[in-house]
Design an enzyme around this catalytic site. Structure first.
Site, mmCIF file in Angstrom:
data_model
loop_
_atom_site.group_PDB
_atom_site.id
_atom_site.type_symbol
_atom_site.label_atom_id
_atom_site.label_comp_id
_atom_site.label_asym_id
_atom_site.label_seq_id
_atom_site.Cartn_x
_atom_site.Cartn_y
_atom_site.Cartn_z
ATOM 1 N N LEU A 22 -10.461 -17.086 -7.246
ATOM 2 C CA LEU A 22 -10.872 -18.211 -6.411
ATOM 3 C C LEU A 22 -10.446 -19.534 -7.056
ATOM 4 C CD1 LEU A 22 -12.499 -19.312 -3.982
ATOM 5 C CD2 LEU A 22 -14.571 -19.022 -5.324
ATOM 6 N N GLY B 275 -12.680 -25.849 -8.230
ATOM 7 C CA GLY B 275 -13.606 -25.028 -9.004
ATOM 8 C C GLY B 275 -14.901 -24.913 -8.242
ATOM 9 N N SER B 276 -15.851 -25.784 -8.571
ATOM 10 C CA SER B 276 -17.137 -25.761 -7.862
ATOM 11 C C SER B 276 -16.942 -25.988 -6.364
ATOM 12 C CB SER B 276 -18.062 -26.845 -8.433
ATOM 13 O OG SER B 276 -18.444 -26.485 -9.742
ATOM 14 N N ARG C 72 -23.925 -13.176 -9.435
ATOM 15 C CA ARG C 72 -24.864 -13.939 -10.252
ATOM 16 C C ARG C 72 -25.831 -13.046 -11.001
ATOM 17 N NH1 ARG C 72 -26.026 -17.491 -5.266
ATOM 18 N NH2 ARG C 72 -24.344 -18.976 -5.545
ATOM 19 N N GLU D 45 -18.966 -18.379 -12.474
ATOM 20 C CA GLU D 45 -19.659 -17.866 -11.276
ATOM 21 C C GLU D 45 -20.738 -18.858 -10.822
ATOM 22 O OE1 GLU D 45 -20.388 -13.823 -10.494
ATOM 23 O OE2 GLU D 45 -18.669 -13.140 -11.651
ATOM 24 N N GLY D 46 -20.351 -20.116 -10.810
ATOM 25 C CA GLY D 46 -21.262 -21.184 -10.411
ATOM 26 C C GLY D 46 -21.888 -21.826 -11.634
#
Lengths: 258, 389
Positions: free
Chosen positions: B126, B132-133, B244, B364-365
């Protein structure tokens, strides 16, 4: 009748006990000395296309040890649990296991771990075999054969004995001889999808309350004391020659070199 | 004491995974970190044991375990090697899971059956240099031309990138449609134009071959589209909800290992004539570590349990990830502090844990993005309870 191995296992208490132990899922696990016995049985089951039954005597939590054995590949798990069994010594445990083995019926091999990590007696294997009147070989390192004709090796300190015998026979499996397999996540998952542990009580085994538990046990543990190991650190100084001489003096005094 | 949420299956699972990791991974964990080496010899043993198909169906070669089991496995593997815990987490939760959830039967057969057995390794692509975010800002494209897509992409910080065979590429299939023009296209290594960039020289999780992946006019059949065209961001969000839990469990494993090392050391090391553990100031640190670790564990197990009960778990998993990542930061920091100068040396494991923990607040966030998710969900809940909106 197909080739059949029975393995007697135990759910042991982990950590050093102090006083009365309250059993919980956190302090119970399959006796590590039983893993090689299970592994040996499973390898022979695969080789001879047979089946393996595991039996254990203990409180309900012992069912988890059976489930673990089944995730390794054991086909049938039997839990012998009865409030009257509380306080049983090794002789009573052997009596109960022998009764269970008789009830299961025909077997070719009967395996035990060499001892348990929580009580460490090593008595249950040979006692059970004696009650069943089957030959018992302790500390087996390797074995091969089929129903009628077996070659069995057992290790001693500096020796290796080779035995020939025919089924049924029983043994304890050397703790280093068979490295236990890793449990596959899929086999664990499958076992729990259709978990079926048979539960037997005293009545299933035709045993009376007075034959078992504290009442039936000729031996008692009267005290349990943790051993203290005192260690001293002595720093030696001076050049190598001086230190060496001083070291030898110390070792002599301690009786190590005598 | 019985831990909430856990059954006999989970307890046996934890012991089995722990004994596998102690035997196979523990002896090399420090070394593979130092050498930044992906340990194929252990990966090859994990494959047949189904570590790469934790939740995939058994028909496809997986173990069909629940999410709680998945969390426990990632926790236990990460307790020994966070880099390998990361490999499993990403492979299982953001590569295999989206194919199971959104793929057709043919796609599952084609990709999951090999992924679940560990014969192939998956990756989730991704992030880009400028996205990114804000995932909707990606510039990768997958333009349909007849019966195939022509994919161009520059994906960075791809976990497992150096060894990945099957990559979920987020790209614009309809550049004019904005957020609704993003889709997921599966591209396999070996497709002409598929280029693996240099491995990143990272601070932690060094045994994971994190790399960039670049696609130059890669042509893949149109059957490689995952889910509906234009639903890429939704697929990504669903995958990350699950991911997550894995990253939170990874952070927990690192924190647990740090606490164990710190307690072991505090009971050996003598200062002022008594073990460190007898000093009240050290006891305060141990108390904080134990509380952070337990709280993180309960939040993670709750999120996994909610997922297993088919309940909403977006907020719970975001909270678990946020809290566990922050806890791993605090706990590894305290573990280094208790070790003093030795904790700053590669001779002691806590140095590695300290480095490994840092990234759990980023990937992952980020912690900040998770706070946004939590704030949004919390307000939704409360406003709906109050019948406002």
């Amino acid at each position: 009748m197909t080739f059949h191995i029975i393995v007697c296992i135990k759910s042991v208490v982990t950590g050093a006990p102090s006083g009365v132990v309250k059993r919980s899922p956190q302090n119970s696990q399959l006796n590590p000395f039983d893993w090689p016995a299970l592994e040996a049985a499973l390898q022979m089951k695969e080789y001879n296309k047979g089946s393996v039954t595991a039996i254990t005597m203990g409180p309900a939590i012992s069912g988890e040890a059976l489930a673990e054995a089944m995730a390794m590949g054991v086909d049938r798990g039997i839990l012998i649990s009865d409030p009257a069994l509380k306080g049983s010594d090794t002789l009573v445990t052997s009596r109960v296991l022998a009764a269970a083995v008789k009830r299961i019926g025909k077997f070719d091999l009967l395996f035990f771990g060499t001892r348990t990590s929580d009580s460490d007696t090593g008595q249950v294997g040979p006692q059970t075999a004696t009650l069943l009147e089957v030959p018992f070989i302790s500390g087996v390192k390797q074995f091969e054969g089929q129903v009628g004709d077996w070659t069995v090796e057992r290790g001693m300190d500096e020796w290796e004995e080779t035995w020939r015998l025919s089924s049924p026979w029983s043994a304890s499996i050397n703790q280093h001889a068979y490295a236990p397999r890793s449990i596959g996540l899929d086999s664990l998952s499958e076992v729990f999808d259709r978990i079926n542990i048979e539960e037997w009580s005293l009545t299933d085994l035709d045993l009376a309350t007075e034959d078992v538990g504290l009442a039936g046990s000729p031996t008692r543990v009267v005290a349990l004391k943790k051993l203290r190991r005192d260690r001293n650190c002595i720093m030696l100084e001076g050049d190598a020659q001086v230190q060496m001489e001083e070291l030898i003096t110390h070792l002599n005094k301690a009786g190590v070199l005598a | 004491m019985t831990e909430p949420f856990l059954t006999a299956k989970h307890r046996i699972l934890r012991r089995s995974v722990r004994s596998f990791c102690d035997r196979e991974l523990s002896p090399i964990a420090a070394q593979i970190d130092q050498e930044a080496r992906f340990p194929w010899e252990v990966i090859e043993k994990m494959g047949p044991l189904k570590y790469f198909g934790i939740q995939a169906s058994r028909e496809l070669g997986g173990a069909a375990l629940d999410s709680l089991s998945y969390a426990i496995i990632i926790e236990e593997v990460s307790r020994i090697s966070a880099a390998i815990g990361l490999c499993l987490s990403v492979h299982n939760s953001v590569a295999v899971f989206p194919i199971m959830a959104f793929g057709t039967a043919e796609q599952q057969q084609r990709w999951v059956s090999e992924l679940a057995r560990g014969q192939k390794i998956g990756a989730f692509c991704l992030t880009e240099p400028n996205a990114g975010s804000d995932a909707s800002g990606i510039s990768a494209t997958a333009i349909q031309e007849g019966d195939h897509y022509r994919v161009n992409a520059n994906k960075v910080f791809v976990t497992n990138g150096g060894v990945a065979d099957i990559c979920l590429i987020f790209a614009r299939t309809d550049p004019a449609a904005g957020r609704k023009g993003i889709s997921v296209v599966v591209v396999e290594r070996g497709t002409p134009g598929f280029v693996v960039g240099d491995l990143e020289d990272l601070c932690g999780v060094r045994a994971n071959p994190v790399s960039s992946i670049r696609l130059y006019d890669c042509c893949v059949p149109k059957e490689n589209l995952l889910g509906q065209s234009g639903t890429g961001l939704q697929i990504g969000l669903v995958a990350l909800d699950t991911g997550r839990i894995g990253i939170a469990a990874q952070a927990l494993g690192i924190a647990q290992a740090s606490m164990e090392e710190a307690i072991r050391y505090a009971n050996q090391r003598q200062q002022f004539g008594v073990p460190l553990s007898r000093h009240q100031v050290i006891q305060m640190m141990i108390a904080d570590m134990a509380t952070q670790v337990d709280a993180a564990r309960m939040m993670i197990y709750r999120a996994a349990w909610l997922k297993d009960q088919h309940q909403t778990f977006t907020k719970a998993s975001a909270q678990a990830k946020l809290f566990a990542a922050e806890a791993a930061g605090k706990v590894t920091d305290l573990a280094v502090q208790i070790h003093g100068g030795y904790g700053y040396s590669k001779a002691y494991a806590v140095e590695r844990y300290y480095r490994d923990a840092r990234v759990t607040r980023i990937y992952e966030g980020t912690s900040e993005i998770h706070r946004m998710v939590i704030a949004r969900e919390a307000q939704k809940e409360i406003m709906s309870d109050l019948h406002i909106a």
